[in-house]
Design a protein around this motif. Sequence first.
Motif, PDB file in Angstrom:
ATOM      1  N   ASP A 153       0.865  -1.176   0.000  1.00  0.00           N
ATOM      2  CA  ASP A 153       0.000   0.000   0.000  1.00  0.00           C
ATOM      3  C   ASP A 153       0.907   1.232   0.000  1.00  0.00           C
ATOM      4  N   GLU A 154       0.668   2.173  -0.891  1.00  0.00           N
ATOM      5  CA  GLU A 154       1.493   3.383  -0.970  1.00  0.00           C
ATOM      6  C   GLU A 154       0.612   4.597  -0.806  1.00  0.00           C
ATOM      7  N   GLU A 155       1.083   5.521   0.035  1.00  0.00           N
ATOM      8  CA  GLU A 155       0.354   6.762   0.233  1.00  0.00           C
ATOM      9  C   GLU A 155       1.340   7.850   0.647  1.00  0.00           C
ATOM     10  N   SER A 156       1.328   8.931  -0.068  1.00  0.00           N
ATOM     11  CA  SER A 156       2.150  10.112   0.242  1.00  0.00           C
ATOM     12  C   SER A 156       3.627   9.783   0.429  1.00  0.00           C
ATOM     13  N   THR A 200       5.035   6.977   1.236  1.00  0.00           N
ATOM     14  CA  THR A 200       5.327   5.898   2.182  1.00  0.00           C
ATOM     15  C   THR A 200       4.662   4.620   1.704  1.00  0.00           C
ATOM     16  N   THR A 201       5.455   3.567   1.570  1.00  0.00           N
ATOM     17  CA  THR A 201       4.942   2.258   1.172  1.00  0.00           C
ATOM     18  C   THR A 201       4.963   1.347   2.382  1.00  0.00           C
ATOM     19  N   LYS A 219       8.134  -1.218   5.974  1.00  0.00           N
ATOM     20  CA  LYS A 219       7.778   0.127   5.531  1.00  0.00           C
ATOM     21  C   LYS A 219       8.966   0.740   4.807  1.00  0.00           C
ATOM     22  N   ARG A 266      10.033   4.726   3.065  1.00  0.00           N
ATOM     23  CA  ARG A 266       9.629   6.107   2.803  1.00  0.00           C
ATOM     24  C   ARG A 266      10.550   6.698   1.754  1.00  0.00           C
TER      25      ARG A 266
END
Length: 101
Positions: free
Chosen positions: A14-17, A19-20, A38, A40
């Motif tokens: 999941d990737e958001e902003s 950060t994976t 995680k 970044r």
Amino acid sequence: MTHAEQWQVGVYLDEESGTTTARAVLDNGTTIMTGRGKARCNPQDVEIPAIGDELAASRAMRDLAGQLMRAADRDLAAMGEVPERPRTGYGWPDDAPRPRR
């Protein structure tokens, strides 16, 4: 003695902003274990999602592998066996000769 099993491992990303996050989920039919990782992206770097995926997934799988090793050590100890001393995945073992530079 012949023994065969099939264990399923799924890796979820999941990737958001920038950060994976990753989950590596192992299902052996009786137990489910989950490793987490995680990655970044440095704001000054070019965002390349594939690299974040690789880093986060590898960290989740490394976490899962550590959990499996600890479970095996506990099972060995429960049988009265002495598990091998904990190992790290990086660097030289404490008793290994170091290469000369």
